[in-house]
Design an enzyme around this catalytic site. Sequence first.
Site, short mmCIF file in Angstrom:
data_model
loop_
_atom_site.label_atom_id
_atom_site.label_comp_id
_atom_site.label_asym_id
_atom_site.label_seq_id
_atom_site.Cartn_x
_atom_site.Cartn_y
_atom_site.Cartn_z
N LYS A 91 1.72 -9.56 1.05
CA LYS A 91 1.28 -8.77 2.22
C LYS A 91 -0.21 -9.05 2.40
O LYS A 91 -1.04 -8.60 1.62
CB LYS A 91 1.54 -7.29 1.98
CG LYS A 91 1.21 -6.45 3.20
CD LYS A 91 1.72 -5.04 3.02
CE LYS A 91 1.53 -4.18 4.25
NZ LYS A 91 0.21 -4.15 4.80
N TYR B 127 4.34 -15.19 9.95
CA TYR B 127 5.43 -14.64 9.15
C TYR B 127 6.48 -13.89 9.98
O TYR B 127 7.43 -13.35 9.45
CB TYR B 127 4.91 -13.73 8.04
CG TYR B 127 3.98 -12.63 8.53
CD1 TYR B 127 4.44 -11.62 9.34
CD2 TYR B 127 2.64 -12.63 8.16
CE1 TYR B 127 3.60 -10.63 9.80
CE2 TYR B 127 1.78 -11.64 8.61
CZ TYR B 127 2.27 -10.64 9.43
OH TYR B 127 1.44 -9.66 9.89
N CYS C 101 -10.36 31.98 10.53
CA CYS C 101 -10.63 30.65 11.06
C CYS C 101 -12.14 30.43 11.13
O CYS C 101 -12.85 31.26 11.71
CB CYS C 101 -10.01 30.54 12.45
SG CYS C 101 -10.52 29.04 13.31
S1 IVH Z 1 6.18 -8.30 8.68
C1 IVH Z 1 8.43 -5.90 11.93
N1 IVH Z 1 5.04 -9.72 6.80
O1 IVH Z 1 1.39 -5.50 7.34
C2 IVH Z 1 7.67 -6.28 10.72
N2 IVH Z 1 3.75 -8.01 7.84
O2 IVH Z 1 1.92 -2.65 7.12
C3 IVH Z 1 6.44 -7.06 11.00
N3 IVH Z 1 1.45 -7.85 7.05
O3 IVH Z 1 1.48 -4.87 10.78
C4 IVH Z 1 5.54 -7.20 9.87
N4 IVH Z 1 1.56 -9.51 5.60
O4 IVH Z 1 -0.12 -6.71 9.91
C5 IVH Z 1 4.89 -8.71 7.68
N5 IVH Z 1 4.16 -11.08 5.15
C6 IVH Z 1 4.00 -10.10 6.02
C7 IVH Z 1 2.79 -9.39 6.17
C8 IVH Z 1 2.71 -8.35 7.10
C9 IVH Z 1 0.79 -8.58 6.15
C10 IVH Z 1 0.87 -6.71 7.79
C11 IVH Z 1 1.14 -6.73 9.28
C12 IVH Z 1 1.85 -5.44 9.56
C13 IVH Z 1 1.41 -4.60 8.41
C14 IVH Z 1 2.38 -3.45 8.15
#
Ligand code: IVH
Length: 706
Positions: free
Chosen positions: A132, A241, A423
């Site tokens: 990620k 990706y 409050c």
């Molecule tokens: S898939 C519908 N793959 O993580 C799914 N996201 O927390 C689309 N990200 O908005 C996302 N590496 O900016 C995907 N290998 C990876 C990723 C990734 C980083 C980020 C992306 C996403 C966020 C979600």
Amino acid sequence: MKPPMNKPLDIDQLTPLEARALHVQLVEQIAAHDIAYHQKDAPVISDAEYDALRQRFEAIEARFPELVGTGSLFGKVGAAPSEKFAKVQHRVPMLSLGNVFSDEDAAEFVERVRRFLGAGAQQDIAFTAEPKIDGLSCTLRYERGQLVQAATRGDGYEGEDVTANVRTIAEIPHILRGDFPENMEARGEIYMRRDDFAALNERQLEAGDKLFANPRNAAAGSLRQLDSSITAKRPLHFFAYAWGELSAPIADTQMGMIAAFHSWGLPTNSETVLCTSAKELIAHYRAIEESRAALPYDIDGVVYKVNEISLQQRLGFVSRSPRWAVAHKFPAQQAITLLRGIDIQVGRTGALTPVARLEPVTVGGVVVTNATLHNEDEIARKDVRIGDSVIVQRAGDVIPQIVAVKLDKRPADSQAYSFPHVCPACGSAAVREVDGKGEMDAVRRCTGGLVCPAQAVERLKHFASRNAFDIEGLGDRQIEFFHEKGLIKTPADIFTLELRDSDPASLVKIRNFEGFGETSVRNLFASIRSRRSVALNRFIFALGIRHVGETNARRLARHFESFEALRVVARAAGEEASEARAELKNIEGVGDVVAEALADFFAEPHNEQALDALLREVTPVPMEAVAAASPVSGKTIVFTGALERMTREEAKAMAERLGAKVAGSVSKKTDLVVAGPGAGSKLAKAETFGVEVISEDDWFVRVGAE
Ligand code: IVH
């Protein structure tokens, strides 16, 4: 890295010139140590030495306040005001990922996927595991192989046009090679490598510009530059990706898609592997976690995705995240610091939220000064006291939390914290409601309602916020300011601001307030004007009705299609046994609680007045018809009996994706009943009402999935 200073200078004796030089030096050193500690996992000095550096840094800023903000460690990202970028509507929404933090939850994700698909013990389901990347997501649109548009994610439905800037990124091809489809949107992450980030910060420092907190902020700040020649000088990279619109199917699997991207010249990540069990996924997660420091870029977890695209399609989405993917995040990072105080914030629904004010501390490369304490019971459970040393934790983008108190460091005279019962904003009583089951709500709420200025301000902030009206230039600070000046009290006031300001008789002119020039006032009015018509779902969400978040706002917008229609039904839904209440409850996802909240909101005369005033200024427009082409869109469907080709959950998700509503029981309003073997009373009822009944196989034919 050199030790901080050979002979520490006495701060009290410094001349302004010496102070400036030392300040620059300390900023540089602290930033370098942060990188060494948090990103390379290789600290060069002890924590005590590091603290001493920070203390000197703070002492200098305390004595020479003019240095604050010059190369400051706390500097904001140099992001350009977003109003200057054109908006781009995503043809396919850019959604986000759900997170898991433990091996058990990762295994539960795999199980959930298998259950949803009704996979038997013998059936293998393959998943990819990919790093990620900690950057920002971006979509690249290619038409006939040419890069024609690049956009940020924005709120997932609407992003910003950053085409000119993306064109300066060397590794993103302007022209694809090989066998690509006519139209194609490649999605992925724009990021900055750690070494490039450190070098950029050094250059920023020399130029007296602001420092970036981490590579992700540096990438975001670099991409969102109005002048693309600045972006061109920033070393940005990209990994593809995911994808948006495709004019023709390309591959059957996630792995196949990545290979296709690669073959067209787009950069892809080589750390991606294929696994068939939770055990394998977790083993790969561990391996990546171990090699994390050796990677040249920051990652904050591992993403697991179902490999078969046909299965991804069957699994679909829940709200904003896919059912077929999840992010397994790395554990949160922690630090110890001093709790200086506890502030009570009043939210838009009157909830009193305790916020910890902390001695600034770096956690995972970001300086943290505030953390959430959740609620009264949490403070009591952890026995958190002002003056305590506390463990602060930060995970991803979530608000930092206080995990525990270091009891061995507690001052002898500390006192247990007592949570206020009034409050702090309006002095009204703050109470904890008891629900129907006799359970006390965890949240203490201000009873001041419409008289409470804090709630009013929070409601206005919510109204103008990004996923609601999205009024550029009217952020939290501006709302607070206008509210304090008495210029904006209700949402409608936002839209009458320009007229009132241009009235020759008006004595107060916004352009004369400090911080507002001619241009910024003109821009603000233009952006307010541009939101005089707004999508119905945004309009509903902006009202801040309890329990009506973005997803429910979309459901209501889809169901009612006009604001008036919703209003008529919600007004009539006061009685629990009313037909109107039943109609609300029958909308998928809208249960008792939401229906009651809607009825309550519309029963309040003040809300009705505020709405009338607002509707004189603003026109909600129906949401773009969802899946208008689908033969079942807008229809109410009931599934009954045993389904053999899909699980119940999948059937429901499929119908919703096609724009249909799924109901639990058959009524006059039901359009279609899909009946499997063993269907009983619902089938009989359908026959009495003359509702069309079809088999599961017919269903697949009807929706064109055969
Ligand atoms: S898939 C519908 N793959 O993580 C799914 N996201 O927390 C689309 N990200 O908005 C996302 N590496 O900016 C995907 N290998 C990876 C990723 C990734 C980083 C980020 C992306 C996403 C966020 C979600």
